[in-house]
Design a protein around this motif. Sequence first.
Motif, mmCIF file in Angstrom:
data_model
loop_
_atom_site.group_PDB
_atom_site.id
_atom_site.type_symbol
_atom_site.label_atom_id
_atom_site.label_comp_id
_atom_site.label_asym_id
_atom_site.label_seq_id
_atom_site.Cartn_x
_atom_site.Cartn_y
_atom_site.Cartn_z
ATOM 1 N N ASP A 1 0.825 -1.196 0.000
ATOM 2 C CA ASP A 1 0.000 0.000 0.000
ATOM 3 C C ASP A 1 0.867 1.259 0.000
ATOM 4 N N ALA A 2 0.355 2.314 -0.657
ATOM 5 C CA ALA A 2 0.947 3.665 -0.595
ATOM 6 C C ALA A 2 2.447 3.636 -0.893
ATOM 7 N N ARG B 1 -1.089 4.042 -13.618
ATOM 8 C CA ARG B 1 -1.217 4.887 -12.434
ATOM 9 C C ARG B 1 -2.517 5.694 -12.446
ATOM 10 N N SER C 1 7.329 8.014 -8.641
ATOM 11 C CA SER C 1 6.098 8.793 -8.792
ATOM 12 C C SER C 1 5.948 9.409 -10.169
ATOM 13 N N GLY D 1 2.272 -0.511 -6.158
ATOM 14 C CA GLY D 1 1.519 0.026 -5.046
ATOM 15 C C GLY D 1 0.025 -0.188 -5.185
ATOM 16 N N VAL D 2 -0.590 -0.758 -4.141
ATOM 17 C CA VAL D 2 -2.042 -0.865 -4.077
ATOM 18 C C VAL D 2 -2.592 0.352 -3.345
ATOM 19 N N ARG D 3 -3.914 0.480 -3.334
ATOM 20 C CA ARG D 3 -4.542 1.676 -2.759
ATOM 21 C C ARG D 3 -5.684 1.302 -1.819
ATOM 22 N N ASP D 4 -5.514 0.232 -1.059
ATOM 23 C CA ASP D 4 -6.613 -0.221 -0.212
ATOM 24 C C ASP D 4 -6.515 0.275 1.223
ATOM 25 N N GLY D 5 -5.390 0.905 1.595
ATOM 26 C CA GLY D 5 -5.234 1.458 2.933
ATOM 27 C C GLY D 5 -5.040 0.431 4.035
ATOM 28 N N GLN E 1 -5.034 -1.082 -12.185
ATOM 29 C CA GLN E 1 -4.690 0.237 -11.680
ATOM 30 C C GLN E 1 -3.783 0.100 -10.466
ATOM 31 N N GLY E 2 -2.650 0.782 -10.510
ATOM 32 C CA GLY E 2 -1.704 0.716 -9.401
ATOM 33 C C GLY E 2 -0.651 1.789 -9.518
ATOM 34 N N ASP E 3 0.075 1.982 -8.445
ATOM 35 C CA ASP E 3 1.121 2.997 -8.407
ATOM 36 C C ASP E 3 2.475 2.370 -8.702
#
Length: 341
Positions: free
Chosen positions: A145-146, A297, A329, A184-188, A323-325
């Motif tokens: 994450d993040a 991204r 950046s 990077g995932v975005r699930d927190g 979709q991912g980071d």
Amino acid sequence: MSSAKPEFTEPTLSAGTAALPPLRVAYEDAALDAILGSGDVLAVFGFGTQAPATNADPRYLRVNLEPAGGTAPFEVWRARARVHARRESGIAWASDGDYAFGAIEVAESVHGSVERATEFAYRRLVETIAASDTPHTLRIWNYLDAINLGEGDDERYRRFCLGRAAGLEAHGFADAYPAATGIGVRDGRRVLQIYWLAARSAGTALENPRQVSAWRYPRQYGIKAPTFARAMRAPTQNPQVYVSGTAAIVGHASHHRDDLRAQVAETLANIDSVLAAARIAPAARFGAGAALKVYVRRAGDVEPMRALLREKLPMRTRTLFLQGDICRSELLVEIDGVQDV
């Protein structure tokens, strides 16, 4: 550190190495239980919240990346012999004797940081693989994450790299790394997901003539450079190449900030280069022999990415958009996958 071109190993089977049948990788729309009903299935991956959250079968893993476009097919790995699976001490494991799939999920809160969670996960990974009948690591996928949160050396990806290096080097992996992806995932949730492919025989790590080896990156990219090879040639008679997560990096520098079209072209040039290093003939690259995962991204880039890849890749290339980071950046897209001949 030097930015000299990496040294290369001949992408052929080592003397005395037994050639294995190729693993078959496909994207399938069938029901999960129907897929898992096949005894030759080594692993199945669902993506995002629309995929089943869990399954009693250790061969199934839901990856916490959302598909670009709502839903995605399952990614399925099929072996040639009957697969046996188990779940033990937090690790899911399946093997047919030639190949093994393994997965571990580690909550960062238990270990206090992403760095310590990663070191713990990698120590477990290498201990499990070393104690098995498939002791050679071919490929690893990492989802956290993040990934871009934090400044300088405190960026979460850089702390992840520190933990990964500590876990690998404690077991003799220094300068002999498997192929890998880090997204990077975005699930927190702050839960590190790692899964891998190992084999009974060793593969051959490959580098890209257009890029500095990741593990030779200069200090500006972190205290510890990323520890992975650009690709891995599987120990198969006919070439099968596992391509690491690849982006618009030439030498060690990112290129084409904010230019999606140029980043896609550079990324594909890098994949083409590493397939050339694997001695895959130009006519055999991409096309029906390739299964690619495309990590995007920005949501607004998904449809332009589809159009660009329709333009640049053969019609029969299999692609899965997620979709991912990306680990830097400024990078908008990353692609990994497997190439068969």
